[in-house]
Design an enzyme around this catalytic site. Structure first.
Site, PDB file in Angstrom:
ATOM      1  N   LYS A  40       0.853  -1.242  -0.070  1.00 29.71           N
ATOM      2  CA  LYS A  40       0.024  -0.015   0.152  1.00 29.71           C
ATOM      3  C   LYS A  40       0.894   1.521   0.081  1.00 29.71           C
ATOM      4  O   LYS A  40       0.203   2.391  -0.518  1.00 29.71           O
ATOM      5  CB  LYS A  40      -0.872  -0.100   1.402  1.00 29.71           C
ATOM      6  CG  LYS A  40      -1.967  -1.115   1.575  1.00 29.71           C
ATOM      7  CD  LYS A  40      -2.495  -1.035   2.691  1.00 29.71           C
ATOM      8  CE  LYS A  40      -3.122  -2.425   3.046  1.00 29.71           C
ATOM      9  NZ  LYS A  40      -3.640  -2.482   4.291  1.00 29.71           N
ATOM     10  N   GLY A  41       2.230   1.088   0.400  1.00 23.94           N
ATOM     11  CA  GLY A  41       2.934   2.225   0.904  1.00 23.94           C
ATOM     12  C   GLY A  41       3.253   3.342  -0.407  1.00 23.94           C
ATOM     13  O   GLY A  41       3.750   4.222   0.001  1.00 23.94           O
ATOM     14  N   ASP A  97       7.691   2.537  -1.963  1.00 24.72           N
ATOM     15  CA  ASP A  97       7.974   3.482  -0.902  1.00 24.72           C
ATOM     16  C   ASP A  97       9.371   3.545  -0.561  1.00 24.72           C
ATOM     17  O   ASP A  97      10.122   4.511  -0.341  1.00 24.72           O
ATOM     18  CB  ASP A  97       6.769   3.159   0.206  1.00 24.72           C
ATOM     19  CG  ASP A  97       6.775   1.627   0.689  1.00 24.72           C
ATOM     20  OD1 ASP A  97       7.645   0.957   0.512  1.00 24.72           O
ATOM     21  OD2 ASP A  97       5.802   1.356   1.545  1.00 24.72           O
ATOM     22  N   ASP A 100      14.202  -1.723   2.037  1.00 25.85           N
ATOM     23  CA  ASP A 100      15.107  -2.163   3.261  1.00 25.85           C
ATOM     24  C   ASP A 100      16.006  -3.260   3.030  1.00 25.85           C
ATOM     25  O   ASP A 100      17.253  -3.111   2.775  1.00 25.85           O
ATOM     26  CB  ASP A 100      13.866  -2.533   4.389  1.00 25.85           C
ATOM     27  CG  ASP A 100      14.557  -2.710   5.783  1.00 25.85           C
ATOM     28  OD1 ASP A 100      15.816  -2.605   5.825  1.00 25.85           O
ATOM     29  OD2 ASP A 100      13.937  -3.170   6.727  1.00 25.85           O
ATOM     30  N   LYS A 128      17.204   2.402   2.531  1.00 26.14           N
ATOM     31  CA  LYS A 128      17.670   2.376   3.778  1.00 26.14           C
ATOM     32  C   LYS A 128      19.311   2.116   3.679  1.00 26.14           C
ATOM     33  O   LYS A 128      19.710   1.317   2.764  1.00 26.14           O
ATOM     34  CB  LYS A 128      17.127   1.200   4.819  1.00 26.14           C
ATOM     35  CG  LYS A 128      16.043   1.954   5.509  1.00 26.14           C
ATOM     36  CD  LYS A 128      15.695   0.969   6.752  1.00 26.14           C
ATOM     37  CE  LYS A 128      14.175   1.409   7.332  1.00 26.14           C
ATOM     38  NZ  LYS A 128      13.455   0.470   8.189  1.00 26.14           N
ATOM     39  N   ASP A 156       3.827   2.942   7.057  1.00 26.01           N
ATOM     40  CA  ASP A 156       2.826   2.766   8.205  1.00 26.01           C
ATOM     41  C   ASP A 156       3.709   2.200   9.572  1.00 26.01           C
ATOM     42  O   ASP A 156       4.506   1.647   9.262  1.00 26.01           O
ATOM     43  CB  ASP A 156       1.527   1.793   7.725  1.00 26.01           C
ATOM     44  CG  ASP A 156       2.221   0.400   7.739  1.00 26.01           C
ATOM     45  OD1 ASP A 156       3.268  -0.006   7.073  1.00 26.01           O
ATOM     46  OD2 ASP A 156       1.411  -0.500   8.249  1.00 26.01           O
ATOM     47  N   ARG A 162       0.142   6.450   7.330  1.00 19.70           N
ATOM     48  CA  ARG A 162       0.372   6.413   6.013  1.00 19.70           C
ATOM     49  C   ARG A 162       0.216   7.903   5.459  1.00 19.70           C
ATOM     50  O   ARG A 162       0.495   8.324   4.270  1.00 19.70           O
ATOM     51  CB  ARG A 162      -0.499   5.298   5.304  1.00 19.70           C
ATOM     52  CG  ARG A 162       0.066   4.133   5.453  1.00 19.70           C
ATOM     53  CD  ARG A 162      -0.727   3.143   4.412  1.00 19.70           C
ATOM     54  NE  ARG A 162      -0.520   1.512   5.185  1.00 19.70           N
ATOM     55  CZ  ARG A 162       0.292   0.831   4.821  1.00 19.70           C
ATOM     56  NH1 ARG A 162       1.393   1.245   3.994  1.00 19.70           N
ATOM     57  NH2 ARG A 162       0.254  -0.450   5.060  1.00 19.70           N
TER      58      ARG A 162
END
Ligand code: IMP
Ligand code: MG
Length: 178
Positions: A40-41, A97, A100, A128, A156, A162
């Site tokens: 969703k991000g 989004d 990581d 990151k 989130d 969000r």
């Protein structure tokens, strides 16, 4: 309550999205581009990026799951929703989004590359600063950030935050808040 410490302002994020859109156009040229937002991000970044992209833009979404509600990766990536637009012979940009571990990115690249897009690139607003394999870097990166848990601009914590127009570092739990 959690403490929110602003890391990137709405202005910084918006400006960077515009710059990345220009970089994508410079690489692809005038051809149509398919933006595949990762739910969703990715929704705020996809909005900013797509509005800044000149020319023919098609938008679709995929959804994958790698994180539970517990802020740590399960290490297993699952496809929850596939795209509808035919990407064969198209310039495709996966819009994420944050990168990581890079597991989500690698999963999506492998899934989509067999569908024979003309080109397949990845744009991530955040990446990151952690050691990882070279092949799990995004092609277009907004900002490299420290290895901390961030929320906002689509990101989130158990579906919260969000909606924030900025990116913030999330820290601190009030023992009373539960
Ligand atoms: P990766 O597969 O480890 O690269 O994880 C990518 C996904 O994990 C991102 O698309 C986010 O949904 C989630 N994620 C990773 N780091 C954060 C964070 O700091 N805050 C919120 N979500 C994160
Ligand atoms: Mg995600």
């Amino acid at each position: 309550m959690h403490q929110l410490e602003v890391l990137l302002t709405p202005e910084q994020l918006h400006t960077r999205a515009t710059e990345l859109a220009q970089a994508i156009r410079a690489d692809i040229g005038d051809a149509p581009v398919v933006l595949l937002g990762v739910l969703k991000g990715a929704f705020p970044f996809l909005t900013d990026l797509s509005r800044a992209l000149e020319g023919d833009v098609l938008i679709d979404f995929v959804q994958i799951s790698s994180y539970g509600d517990d802020r740590s990766s399960s290490g297993v990536v699952r496809l929850i929703k596939d795209h509808d637009v035919n990407i064969q012979g198209q310039h495709v940009v996966i819009v994420e989004d944050i990168v990581d571990s890079g597991l989500s990115l690698r999963f999506l690249r492998e899934l989509l590359s067999v569908r024979q897009p003309l080109s397949l690139k990845t744009a991530a607003m955040l990446q990151k600063d952690v050691p990882r394999d070279l092949d799990t870097h995004a092609d277009y990166i907004g900002f490299v950030i420290p290895d901390v848990y961030v929320v906002g601009y689509g990101l989130d914590d158990a579906e919260r935050y969000r909606n924030l127009p900025y990116v913030a570092v999330l820290s601190g739990h009030s023992p009373a808040a539960g």
